[in-house]
Write an enzyme that holds these catalytic residues in place. Structure first.
Site, PDB file in Angstrom:
ATOM      1  N   HIS A  73     -30.387 -36.009 -73.324  1.00  0.00           N
ATOM      2  CA  HIS A  73     -30.781 -34.764 -73.870  1.00  0.00           C
ATOM      3  C   HIS A  73     -31.092 -33.896 -72.612  1.00  0.00           C
ATOM      4  CE1 HIS A  73     -31.209 -36.791 -77.765  1.00  0.00           C
ATOM      5  NE2 HIS A  73     -32.051 -37.857 -77.096  1.00  0.00           N
ATOM      6  N   CYS A 110     -32.580 -28.698 -77.134  1.00  0.00           N
ATOM      7  CA  CYS A 110     -31.507 -29.654 -76.432  1.00  0.00           C
ATOM      8  C   CYS A 110     -30.388 -29.131 -76.603  1.00  0.00           C
ATOM      9  CB  CYS A 110     -31.776 -31.112 -76.966  1.00  0.00           C
ATOM     10  SG  CYS A 110     -30.537 -32.183 -76.327  1.00  0.00           S
ATOM     11  N   HIS A 113     -27.636 -31.092 -78.643  1.00  0.00           N
ATOM     12  CA  HIS A 113     -28.119 -31.258 -80.092  1.00  0.00           C
ATOM     13  C   HIS A 113     -28.808 -30.311 -80.891  1.00  0.00           C
ATOM     14  CE1 HIS A 113     -28.049 -35.283 -78.060  1.00  0.00           C
ATOM     15  NE2 HIS A 113     -27.257 -35.432 -78.499  1.00  0.00           N
ATOM     16  N   MET A 118     -32.228 -30.187 -82.859  1.00  0.00           N
ATOM     17  CA  MET A 118     -32.933 -30.878 -81.940  1.00  0.00           C
ATOM     18  C   MET A 118     -33.876 -29.415 -80.906  1.00  0.00           C
ATOM     19  SD  MET A 118     -32.418 -33.856 -79.244  1.00  0.00           S
ATOM     20  CE  MET A 118     -33.987 -34.552 -78.248  1.00  0.00           C
TER      21      MET A 118
HETATM   22 CU   LIG Z   1     -30.574 -34.085 -77.330  1.00  0.00          CU
END
Ligand SMILES: [Cu+2]
Length: 126
Positions: A73, A110, A113, A118
């Site tokens: 991440h 992130c 994601h 996210m």
């Molecule tokens: Cu992530």
């Protein structure tokens, strides 16, 4: 006439009250020590989320993002390079930290994601 022990007792009481008054004065005026708030990257069940998704902190506090599940991440604040950590955190428990020195609402995501949802928010109160 007062004997020594009652004089000592009164003196002790006076010092104790003085210490209490001085102590409460400092407690009321001293700024709270800066906090560090931890946000998990990836829920315990492996979902692609920040947990908690939103945190409320005070100016001067630090947010610490810790790799939990489903990494790598990273942390990207659009328009705030100084708060971002674009390099992916690869290792378990790897931590990224940013200290917030101005009030406001800061959304981040992130990058691998983002599409999965996210995203998170830091609300900094002045
Ligand atoms: Cu992530």
């Amino acid at each position: 006439m007062m004997n020594i022990s009652s004089l000592a007792k009164q003196l002790g009481l006076a010092i104790a009250s003085l210490a209490f008054i001085v102590g409460s004065f400092f407690m009321s005026v001293a700024p709270a020590a800066a906090d560090v708030v931890t946000v998990k990257m990836g829920s315990d069940k492996g979902q692609l989320v920040f947990e908690p998704k939103e945190v409320k902190i005070m100016v001067g506090d630090t947010v610490k993002w810790v790799n939990n599940k489903a990494f790598p991440h990273n942390i990207v604040f659009d328009g705030h390079a100084e708060l971002s950590h674009k390099k992916l955190a690869q290792k378990p428990k790897a931590a990224l930290e940013s200290t917030f020195n101005e009030a406001g609402e800061f959304t981040y995501y992130c990058s691998p994601h983002r599409g999965a949802g996210m995203v998170g928010k830091v609300i900094v109160e002045g």
